[in-house]
Design a protein around this motif. Sequence first.
Motif, PDB file in Angstrom:
ATOM      1  N   VAL A   2      -3.194  -0.152 -11.581  1.00 48.44           N
ATOM      2  CA  VAL A   2      -3.958  -1.173 -10.773  1.00 48.44           C
ATOM      3  C   VAL A   2      -3.116  -1.187  -9.606  1.00 48.44           C
ATOM      4  CG1 VAL A   2      -4.838  -3.263 -10.419  1.00 48.44           C
ATOM      5  CG2 VAL A   2      -4.847  -2.561 -12.798  1.00 48.44           C
ATOM      6  N   ASN A   3      -3.961  -1.197  -8.413  1.00 50.34           N
ATOM      7  CA  ASN A   3      -3.178  -1.126  -7.084  1.00 50.34           C
ATOM      8  C   ASN A   3      -2.889  -2.540  -6.871  1.00 50.34           C
ATOM      9  OD1 ASN A   3      -2.618  -0.445  -4.319  1.00 50.34           O
ATOM     10  ND2 ASN A   3      -4.672  -1.475  -3.687  1.00 50.34           N
ATOM     11  N   ILE A   4      -1.676  -2.822  -6.202  1.00 46.47           N
ATOM     12  CA  ILE A   4      -1.171  -3.972  -5.981  1.00 46.47           C
ATOM     13  C   ILE A   4      -1.105  -4.305  -4.570  1.00 46.47           C
ATOM     14  CG2 ILE A   4       0.594  -5.421  -6.495  1.00 46.47           C
ATOM     15  CD1 ILE A   4      -0.826  -4.865  -8.940  1.00 46.47           C
ATOM     16  N   HIS A  15     -10.269  17.535  21.318  1.00 45.52           N
ATOM     17  CA  HIS A  15      -9.823  17.461  19.952  1.00 45.52           C
ATOM     18  C   HIS A  15      -9.139  16.163  19.744  1.00 45.52           C
ATOM     19  CE1 HIS A  15      -8.005  19.001  15.783  1.00 45.52           C
ATOM     20  NE2 HIS A  15      -8.926  18.118  15.720  1.00 45.52           N
ATOM     21  N   TYR A  16      -9.685  15.135  19.082  1.00 49.70           N
ATOM     22  CA  TYR A  16      -8.978  13.936  19.153  1.00 49.70           C
ATOM     23  C   TYR A  16      -8.620  13.794  17.630  1.00 49.70           C
ATOM     24  CZ  TYR A  16      -7.883   8.941  18.393  1.00 49.70           C
ATOM     25  OH  TYR A  16      -7.246   7.579  17.901  1.00 49.70           O
ATOM     26  N   GLU A  17      -7.208  13.342  17.411  1.00 52.80           N
ATOM     27  CA  GLU A  17      -6.988  13.417  15.870  1.00 52.80           C
ATOM     28  C   GLU A  17      -6.156  11.844  15.672  1.00 52.80           C
ATOM     29  OE1 GLU A  17      -5.646  16.622  12.930  1.00 52.80           O
ATOM     30  OE2 GLU A  17      -3.930  15.827  14.205  1.00 52.80           O
ATOM     31  N   LEU A  18      -6.697  11.039  14.573  1.00 52.07           N
ATOM     32  CA  LEU A  18      -5.935   9.977  14.266  1.00 52.07           C
ATOM     33  C   LEU A  18      -5.320  10.275  12.810  1.00 52.07           C
ATOM     34  CD1 LEU A  18      -5.186   6.749  14.774  1.00 52.07           C
ATOM     35  CD2 LEU A  18      -7.363   6.351  13.633  1.00 52.07           C
ATOM     36  N   GLN A  19      -3.803   9.579  12.688  1.00 50.30           N
ATOM     37  CA  GLN A  19      -3.384   9.790  11.362  1.00 50.30           C
ATOM     38  C   GLN A  19      -2.611   8.547  11.187  1.00 50.30           C
ATOM     39  OE1 GLN A  19      -0.592  13.169  11.849  1.00 50.30           O
ATOM     40  NE2 GLN A  19      -2.039  14.590  11.141  1.00 50.30           N
ATOM     41  N   THR A  20      -3.020   8.043  10.156  1.00 46.57           N
ATOM     42  CA  THR A  20      -2.479   6.716   9.426  1.00 46.57           C
ATOM     43  C   THR A  20      -1.688   6.804   8.044  1.00 46.57           C
ATOM     44  OG1 THR A  20      -4.116   5.328  10.313  1.00 46.57           O
ATOM     45  CG2 THR A  20      -2.988   4.414   8.504  1.00 46.57           C
ATOM     46  N   PHE A  21      -0.351   6.550   8.192  1.00 46.60           N
ATOM     47  CA  PHE A  21       0.550   6.863   6.961  1.00 46.60           C
ATOM     48  C   PHE A  21       0.675   5.511   6.193  1.00 46.60           C
ATOM     49  CE2 PHE A  21       4.934   7.680   5.268  1.00 46.60           C
ATOM     50  CZ  PHE A  21       4.575   8.645   4.427  1.00 46.60           C
ATOM     51  N   THR A  22       0.045   5.724   4.948  1.00 39.24           N
ATOM     52  CA  THR A  22       0.125   4.464   4.134  1.00 39.24           C
ATOM     53  C   THR A  22       0.915   4.558   3.101  1.00 39.24           C
ATOM     54  OG1 THR A  22      -1.923   5.549   2.936  1.00 39.24           O
ATOM     55  CG2 THR A  22      -2.355   4.092   5.125  1.00 39.24           C
ATOM     56  N   GLU A  23       1.197   3.497   2.336  1.00 37.39           N
ATOM     57  CA  GLU A  23       1.748   3.233   1.226  1.00 37.39           C
ATOM     58  C   GLU A  23       1.201   2.548   0.234  1.00 37.39           C
ATOM     59  OE1 GLU A  23       5.926   1.147  -0.715  1.00 37.39           O
ATOM     60  OE2 GLU A  23       5.901   1.966   1.394  1.00 37.39           O
ATOM     61  N   LYS A  24       0.983   2.777  -1.134  1.00 39.64           N
ATOM     62  CA  LYS A  24       0.350   2.272  -2.267  1.00 39.64           C
ATOM     63  C   LYS A  24       1.039   2.081  -3.301  1.00 39.64           C
ATOM     64  CE  LYS A  24      -3.172   4.457  -4.511  1.00 39.64           C
ATOM     65  NZ  LYS A  24      -4.414   5.017  -5.121  1.00 39.64           N
ATOM     66  N   ARG A  25       1.088   0.955  -4.082  1.00 44.85           N
ATOM     67  CA  ARG A  25       1.737   0.723  -5.245  1.00 44.85           C
ATOM     68  C   ARG A  25       0.930   0.369  -6.250  1.00 44.85           C
ATOM     69  NH1 ARG A  25       7.971  -1.255  -3.750  1.00 44.85           N
ATOM     70  NH2 ARG A  25       8.326   0.257  -2.088  1.00 44.85           N
ATOM     71  N   GLU A  26       1.076   1.015  -7.434  1.00 37.04           N
ATOM     72  CA  GLU A  26       0.234   0.398  -8.841  1.00 37.04           C
ATOM     73  C   GLU A  26       1.258   0.381  -9.748  1.00 37.04           C
ATOM     74  OE1 GLU A  26      -3.623   3.329  -8.423  1.00 37.04           O
ATOM     75  OE2 GLU A  26      -1.530   4.524  -8.242  1.00 37.04           O
ATOM     76  N   THR A  27       0.835  -0.430 -10.727  1.00 40.73           N
ATOM     77  CA  THR A  27       1.684  -0.716 -11.972  1.00 40.73           C
ATOM     78  C   THR A  27       0.844  -0.632 -13.164  1.00 40.73           C
ATOM     79  OG1 THR A  27       1.066  -3.232 -11.615  1.00 40.73           O
ATOM     80  CG2 THR A  27       3.264  -2.415 -10.498  1.00 40.73           C
ATOM     81  N   SER A  28       1.453  -0.472 -14.366  1.00 39.57           N
ATOM     82  CA  SER A  28       0.851  -0.187 -15.565  1.00 39.57           C
ATOM     83  C   SER A  28       1.977  -0.251 -16.573  1.00 39.57           C
ATOM     84  CB  SER A  28      -0.044   1.069 -15.785  1.00 39.57           C
ATOM     85  OG  SER A  28       0.702   2.326 -15.571  1.00 39.57           O
ATOM     86  N   TRP A  29       1.414  -0.863 -17.971  1.00 39.38           N
ATOM     87  CA  TRP A  29       2.136  -0.365 -19.048  1.00 39.38           C
ATOM     88  C   TRP A  29       2.351   0.875 -19.259  1.00 39.38           C
ATOM     89  CZ3 TRP A  29       6.089  -3.435 -20.897  1.00 39.38           C
ATOM     90  CH2 TRP A  29       5.972  -4.769 -20.881  1.00 39.38           C
ATOM     91  N   VAL A  38      15.619 -10.945 -14.627  1.00 39.83           N
ATOM     92  CA  VAL A  38      14.335 -10.927 -13.977  1.00 39.83           C
ATOM     93  C   VAL A  38      13.702  -9.912 -13.518  1.00 39.83           C
ATOM     94  CG1 VAL A  38      12.549 -12.482 -12.692  1.00 39.83           C
ATOM     95  CG2 VAL A  38      14.269 -13.635 -13.837  1.00 39.83           C
ATOM     96  N   ALA A  39      12.423  -9.511 -13.958  1.00 38.46           N
ATOM     97  CA  ALA A  39      11.840  -8.234 -13.232  1.00 38.46           C
ATOM     98  C   ALA A  39      11.493  -8.190 -11.807  1.00 38.46           C
ATOM     99  CB  ALA A  39      10.738  -7.726 -14.250  1.00 38.46           C
ATOM    100  N   PRO A  40      11.930  -7.583 -10.929  1.00 34.12           N
ATOM    101  CA  PRO A  40      11.489  -7.665  -9.548  1.00 34.12           C
ATOM    102  C   PRO A  40       9.856  -7.380  -9.478  1.00 34.12           C
ATOM    103  CG  PRO A  40      12.453  -5.644  -9.968  1.00 34.12           C
ATOM    104  CD  PRO A  40      12.863  -6.145 -10.973  1.00 34.12           C
ATOM    105  N   LEU A  41       9.516  -7.990  -8.570  1.00 37.56           N
ATOM    106  CA  LEU A  41       7.988  -7.721  -8.101  1.00 37.56           C
ATOM    107  C   LEU A  41       7.713  -6.350  -7.544  1.00 37.56           C
ATOM    108  CD1 LEU A  41       6.869 -11.399  -6.902  1.00 37.56           C
ATOM    109  CD2 LEU A  41       6.513 -10.259  -9.275  1.00 37.56           C
ATOM    110  N   PRO A  42       6.418  -5.634  -7.503  1.00 42.67           N
ATOM    111  CA  PRO A  42       6.318  -4.360  -7.199  1.00 42.67           C
ATOM    112  C   PRO A  42       6.612  -4.278  -5.769  1.00 42.67           C
ATOM    113  CG  PRO A  42       4.428  -5.128  -8.267  1.00 42.67           C
ATOM    114  CD  PRO A  42       5.522  -6.336  -8.257  1.00 42.67           C
ATOM    115  N   TRP A  43       6.442  -4.953  -4.726  1.00 38.17           N
ATOM    116  CA  TRP A  43       6.965  -4.861  -3.665  1.00 38.17           C
ATOM    117  C   TRP A  43       8.219  -5.215  -3.142  1.00 38.17           C
ATOM    118  CZ3 TRP A  43       4.100  -1.717  -0.351  1.00 38.17           C
ATOM    119  CH2 TRP A  43       2.987  -1.425  -0.666  1.00 38.17           C
TER     120      TRP A  43
END
Length: 405
Positions: free
Chosen positions: A70-72, A138-152, A169-174
């Motif tokens: 699941v994405n957090i 020629h116009y170009e847009l680039q966005t660099f993203t980060e996604k964090r997902e957790t699961s058992w 204590v376990a740290p949170l994803p971010w």
Amino acid sequence: MKKDKKNLCDEDLYKPSAPVSTGTIPRHSAQHGKMGYDVHQTENDVVPSAPPLELMDQVTGYETISFDAVNIPPPSSTRKVSTSIDFSARSIRPTQPHVTEKQARDALLAYAKKHCCYGEGVAKNMAVTQLSYSSAFHYELQTFTEKRETSWTYTPYTGLDYDGVDNGVAPLPWDIEATPTKIFQDEIKIMQVPHTASVKACHRCHRIGTVSCSDCKEKGWVRCIHCNGSSYGKDGDGNKERCYYCYSTTHGRGRQDCDKCSATGKVNCPACDGSGQILCFIQLTITWKLNTSEHITERVSLPEKLVRVASGEVAFEEEGPTVSPVVKFPDETINLASAQLLQQHKRAYKDLKLLAQRQQVRIIPVSTIRYDWKSHSGEFFIYGYENKVYAPDYPDKCCCACTLI
């Protein structure tokens, strides 16, 4: 912290499985073992693909986690883009090369020579009636993203020490530090969340370590394919004789030892790899992705796919944690495209962390050459700094087998 296998109680072995989000299907039959699971299941049987969630340890901050990733979304504090990326912007006044009539003939002649059935007479004998110049953008847009997902998740337990909930204590994803290897490059990193591991009895074999072999159905033998189970064959003269292939096997008489299970009828459980136990932990999956959008503006009948790969000159480029819409560019369509695409990226990646953005405008020179050749009046285009040719209606063709370049 290492846990002892003896700490696992019997109720852990056969506790009924609650429906899990991975869509597992319990088996129910009068022949099934405790709590509805087949004690003679094979490695190919439909069985729970993950341990019951209620057996997983309760980890603060991960109470609703399941075996589905699941994405957090990042906390609001982390959505403030980093200032560690150097910001650069520059404006260039590109030169606009004008193709001469001789250059146009030479380019068209080279173009014709690349096609086996194109005549060279057009380039040599055409009468150039008009040379006009324009630009494609020629116009170009680039966005660099980060996604964090957790699961058992789980792996076979090998007996090594593991980082359990007793270690802290376990740290949170971010809160877990991780950086991409290179900016503006796709990358995936998978790691174990600290202090979330625990050892459980295998949900598939119930700590036995083995399951029934699917090839021999736990018998330890399969029918001999050489004598078809009769235990007899024929020699070179057609006389009946004992089958050579199954005569000396453990089971004999038309039976061959099962190679898959070495005639034991059992194979290692695929879930625990024969250990009878699995190591469960929370997995963090970090995805860095380069998301690109573009807009092409051209005033003549030049396909966009040609503009996209043509050489040109960079008129404007900008890179930083975030970028602003292009303004005051001579072509208003580029200004509008920049504003619209930036808004699209903002909406599309609102649940991700924006690490960096960059945008660029390239100018590709385009020359339109009108000509007369015999009774034909036509036009072709020369584009890019390599003087590539686009001539969709080349008039001197002897067949239709050539592919336009």
